[in-house]
Design a protein around this motif. Structure first.
Motif, PDB file in Angstrom:
ATOM      1  N   LEU A  30       8.811 -24.658 -50.303  1.00 55.58           N
ATOM      2  CA  LEU A  30       9.362 -25.582 -51.302  1.00 55.58           C
ATOM      3  C   LEU A  30       9.731 -26.910 -50.662  1.00 55.58           C
ATOM      4  O   LEU A  30       9.472 -27.983 -51.230  1.00 55.58           O
ATOM      5  CB  LEU A  30      10.586 -24.971 -51.984  1.00 55.58           C
ATOM      6  CG  LEU A  30      11.356 -25.896 -52.938  1.00 55.58           C
ATOM      7  CD1 LEU A  30      10.474 -26.359 -54.089  1.00 55.58           C
ATOM      8  CD2 LEU A  30      12.603 -25.212 -53.473  1.00 55.58           C
ATOM      9  N   ASN A  31      10.331 -26.871 -49.470  1.00 47.14           N
ATOM     10  CA  ASN A  31      10.677 -28.111 -48.781  1.00 47.14           C
ATOM     11  C   ASN A  31       9.442 -28.979 -48.556  1.00 47.14           C
ATOM     12  O   ASN A  31       9.472 -30.199 -48.752  1.00 47.14           O
ATOM     13  CB  ASN A  31      11.326 -27.807 -47.423  1.00 47.14           C
ATOM     14  CG  ASN A  31      12.688 -27.162 -47.535  1.00 47.14           C
ATOM     15  OD1 ASN A  31      13.342 -27.224 -48.578  1.00 47.14           O
ATOM     16  ND2 ASN A  31      13.126 -26.534 -46.459  1.00 47.14           N
ATOM     17  N   THR A  32       8.350 -28.345 -48.133  1.00 42.81           N
ATOM     18  CA  THR A  32       7.117 -29.097 -47.906  1.00 42.81           C
ATOM     19  C   THR A  32       6.585 -29.678 -49.211  1.00 42.81           C
ATOM     20  O   THR A  32       6.162 -30.846 -49.262  1.00 42.81           O
ATOM     21  CB  THR A  32       6.065 -28.202 -47.241  1.00 42.81           C
ATOM     22  OG1 THR A  32       6.508 -27.862 -45.923  1.00 42.81           O
ATOM     23  CG2 THR A  32       4.714 -28.900 -47.150  1.00 42.81           C
ATOM     24  N   ALA A  33       6.636 -28.891 -50.284  1.00 40.35           N
ATOM     25  CA  ALA A  33       6.168 -29.389 -51.585  1.00 40.35           C
ATOM     26  C   ALA A  33       7.004 -30.570 -52.050  1.00 40.35           C
ATOM     27  O   ALA A  33       6.473 -31.586 -52.527  1.00 40.35           O
ATOM     28  CB  ALA A  33       6.204 -28.263 -52.615  1.00 40.35           C
ATOM     29  N   ARG A  34       8.339 -30.454 -51.946  1.00 40.90           N
ATOM     30  CA  ARG A  34       9.212 -31.558 -52.365  1.00 40.90           C
ATOM     31  C   ARG A  34       8.955 -32.806 -51.531  1.00 40.90           C
ATOM     32  O   ARG A  34       8.946 -33.929 -52.058  1.00 40.90           O
ATOM     33  CB  ARG A  34      10.676 -31.144 -52.263  1.00 40.90           C
ATOM     34  CG  ARG A  34      11.117 -30.073 -53.244  1.00 40.90           C
ATOM     35  CD  ARG A  34      12.598 -29.796 -53.101  1.00 40.90           C
ATOM     36  NE  ARG A  34      13.391 -30.898 -53.614  1.00 40.90           N
ATOM     37  CZ  ARG A  34      14.647 -31.152 -53.226  1.00 40.90           C
ATOM     38  NH1 ARG A  34      15.224 -30.425 -52.288  1.00 40.90           N
ATOM     39  NH2 ARG A  34      15.307 -32.156 -53.757  1.00 40.90           N
ATOM     40  N   ALA A  35       8.771 -32.619 -50.237  1.00 40.95           N
ATOM     41  CA  ALA A  35       8.505 -33.769 -49.378  1.00 40.95           C
ATOM     42  C   ALA A  35       7.184 -34.430 -49.748  1.00 40.95           C
ATOM     43  O   ALA A  35       7.074 -35.667 -49.763  1.00 40.95           O
ATOM     44  CB  ALA A  35       8.497 -33.339 -47.912  1.00 40.95           C
ATOM     45  N   GLY A  45      14.820 -28.100 -42.578  1.00 36.72           N
ATOM     46  CA  GLY A  45      13.702 -28.748 -43.258  1.00 36.72           C
ATOM     47  C   GLY A  45      12.899 -29.719 -42.418  1.00 36.72           C
ATOM     48  O   GLY A  45      11.963 -30.347 -42.939  1.00 36.72           O
ATOM     49  N   ALA A  46      13.204 -29.833 -41.121  1.00 38.35           N
ATOM     50  CA  ALA A  46      12.507 -30.818 -40.295  1.00 38.35           C
ATOM     51  C   ALA A  46      11.021 -30.503 -40.170  1.00 38.35           C
ATOM     52  O   ALA A  46      10.157 -31.359 -40.419  1.00 38.35           O
ATOM     53  CB  ALA A  46      13.148 -30.882 -38.912  1.00 38.35           C
ATOM     54  N   GLY A  47      10.700 -29.269 -39.787  1.00 36.72           N
ATOM     55  CA  GLY A  47       9.300 -28.895 -39.647  1.00 36.72           C
ATOM     56  C   GLY A  47       8.546 -28.934 -40.959  1.00 36.72           C
ATOM     57  O   GLY A  47       7.362 -29.282 -41.001  1.00 36.72           O
ATOM     58  N   ASP A  48       9.232 -28.590 -42.038  1.00 39.32           N
ATOM     59  CA  ASP A  48       8.611 -28.609 -43.362  1.00 39.32           C
ATOM     60  C   ASP A  48       8.238 -30.032 -43.761  1.00 39.32           C
ATOM     61  O   ASP A  48       7.173 -30.279 -44.340  1.00 39.32           O
ATOM     62  CB  ASP A  48       9.565 -28.010 -44.402  1.00 39.32           C
ATOM     63  CG  ASP A  48      10.159 -26.694 -43.948  1.00 39.32           C
ATOM     64  OD1 ASP A  48       9.430 -25.923 -43.292  1.00 39.32           O
ATOM     65  OD2 ASP A  48      11.344 -26.449 -44.233  1.00 39.32           O
ATOM     66  N   VAL A  98      16.160 -34.965 -40.530  1.00 35.53           N
ATOM     67  CA  VAL A  98      17.193 -34.479 -39.607  1.00 35.53           C
ATOM     68  C   VAL A  98      18.404 -35.405 -39.555  1.00 35.53           C
ATOM     69  O   VAL A  98      19.462 -35.018 -39.062  1.00 35.53           O
ATOM     70  CB  VAL A  98      16.638 -34.260 -38.186  1.00 35.53           C
ATOM     71  CG1 VAL A  98      15.489 -33.271 -38.206  1.00 35.53           C
ATOM     72  CG2 VAL A  98      16.236 -35.574 -37.525  1.00 35.53           C
ATOM     73  N   SER A  99      18.258 -36.611 -40.083  1.00 29.15           N
ATOM     74  CA  SER A  99      19.378 -37.559 -40.054  1.00 29.15           C
ATOM     75  C   SER A  99      20.361 -37.351 -41.198  1.00 29.15           C
ATOM     76  O   SER A  99      21.365 -38.051 -41.283  1.00 29.15           O
ATOM     77  CB  SER A  99      18.851 -38.998 -40.088  1.00 29.15           C
ATOM     78  OG  SER A  99      18.338 -39.324 -41.380  1.00 29.15           O
ATOM     79  N   ARG A 100      20.067 -36.392 -42.104  1.00 27.82           N
ATOM     80  CA  ARG A 100      20.978 -36.123 -43.205  1.00 27.82           C
ATOM     81  C   ARG A 100      21.065 -34.622 -43.466  1.00 27.82           C
ATOM     82  O   ARG A 100      20.192 -33.860 -43.038  1.00 27.82           O
ATOM     83  CB  ARG A 100      20.555 -36.894 -44.459  1.00 27.82           C
ATOM     84  CG  ARG A 100      19.110 -36.822 -44.852  1.00 27.82           C
ATOM     85  CD  ARG A 100      18.739 -38.035 -45.704  1.00 27.82           C
ATOM     86  NE  ARG A 100      17.472 -37.872 -46.414  1.00 27.82           N
ATOM     87  CZ  ARG A 100      16.884 -38.849 -47.091  1.00 27.82           C
ATOM     88  NH1 ARG A 100      17.447 -40.054 -47.165  1.00 27.82           N
ATOM     89  NH2 ARG A 100      15.746 -38.640 -47.723  1.00 27.82           N
ATOM     90  N   ALA A 101      22.088 -34.216 -44.155  1.00 31.70           N
ATOM     91  CA  ALA A 101      22.398 -32.799 -44.306  1.00 31.70           C
ATOM     92  C   ALA A 101      21.393 -32.079 -45.183  1.00 31.70           C
ATOM     93  O   ALA A 101      20.957 -32.603 -46.211  1.00 31.70           O
ATOM     94  CB  ALA A 101      23.802 -32.622 -44.887  1.00 31.70           C
ATOM     95  N   GLY A 102      21.030 -30.856 -44.757  1.00 38.09           N
ATOM     96  CA  GLY A 102      20.164 -30.019 -45.560  1.00 38.09           C
ATOM     97  C   GLY A 102      18.731 -30.513 -45.599  1.00 38.09           C
ATOM     98  O   GLY A 102      18.355 -31.469 -44.917  1.00 38.09           O
TER      99      GLY A 102
END
Length: 305
Positions: free
Chosen positions: A29-34, A243-246, A290-294
């Protein structure tokens, strides 16, 4: 269209007082949102619950421009990930027994819609059956027709059958065009060998391209034909790595779309310059996350130059 296949869940992340707060998450989901935030045409094939958390996930998908019509809906509960942060590094405990995600079978899964160019797989949805076997079968059935990207995001401690888990990932690598791993993932998959020997083993399994993320040291792209590319790490104040790698994956796929590289037949001829461009956008996008939460990936206008 890029079709992301995998988990959508809720990360329960402690606030400054240590109280868990719900955040929409899940690697796929993180990858899709990004991807949606990077202005790409993207859909998510996942299990989506009718519960309160499922509605929160769907709202987040819509807000980020992710098509929801491929989601498989049910009244089963949403998968939860209990997150513990230690110096910004995330550790997870997953709760998914009987969930909208975990109980998916291959028969539940809709075929890719017309206009789909690429498939993305990864995350905890590949750990345990029935959903893990369903998604592995989906990759086997459809990878021949679409550029296929796999990010195992290894979680052997979550797998009920670690040997079966690694066998499943190996079978998916055999049909994937691109595999992304962190250096930690590579060490888990091929322990007791050098990094370069582990890289060679992954490429020997079948993919044309291995993307290797190295944390603060940047990222590498290694093509099976021997060509390589590398980008340095981004200097950023890290809040957490959720979520960094995503986001990196999304940056790679977004740049591939921009360069008209979402074509399975063309990956044999990708140049080092093209590969560097892909991982450069991945690294820059991940630096914002990575510069912000979650798991809060950037929109196009937020990317560092």
């Amino acid at each position: 269209m890029i079709l992301c296949v995998g988990e959508a869940l809720i990360d329960m992340i402690p606030d400054r007082q240590g109280t868990p707060q719900p955040h929409v998450g899940g690697a796929v989901l993180n990858t899709a949102r990004a991807l949606g935030r990077l202005d790409q045409d993207v859909a998510l094939l996942t299990g989506l619950s009718s519960d309160e958390y499922g509605r929160l996930i769907e709202e987040a998908m819509i807000e980020s421009g992710v098509t929801t019509t491929q989601a498989v809906r049910s009244d089963r509960p949403t998968t939860l990930a209990i997150v513990e942060l230690n110096d910004g590094q995330a550790r997870y405990e997953f709760r998914d027994e009987g969930s909208a995600l975990r109980d998916l079978t291959f028969a539940d899964l809709p075929a890719p819609t017309p206009g789909t160019q690429a498939l993305f797989f990864g995350g905890i949805s590949l750990c345990n059956p029935p959903v893990a076997d369903a998604f592995a079968e989906y990759a086997t059935r459809h990878a021949a027709s679409y550029l296929t990207f796999l990010d195992p995001n290894l979680r052997p401690g979550f797998a009920n059958d670690p040997a079966g888990y690694f066998d499943r990932l190996h079978r998916m690598m055999q049909v994937s065009d691109i595999v992304k791993m962190s250096d930690d993932d590579l060490g888990l998959l091929h322990p007791d060998v050098s990094l370069e020997d582990a890289v060679a083993k992954v490429l020997a399994a079948g993919p044309k391209l291995l993307l290797l993320t190295l944390g603060g040291d940047g990222a590498r792209a290694i093509h099976v034909n021997g060509t390589t590319a590398r980008v340095p790490g981004q200097k950023v104040d890290v809040v957490d790595t959720v979520g960094a790698g995503d986001t990196f994956n999304a940056g790679v796929l977004a740049r591939a779309a921009q360069l008209d590289l979402l074509d399975k037949s063309g990956i044999d001829g990708w140049t080092p310059e093209q590969m560097r461009s892909l991982i450069d956008l991945g690294a820059r996008a991940a630096a914002v996350t990575v510069s912000r939460a979650g798991a809060n990936p950037p929109r196009t206008h937020e990317l560092p130059v």
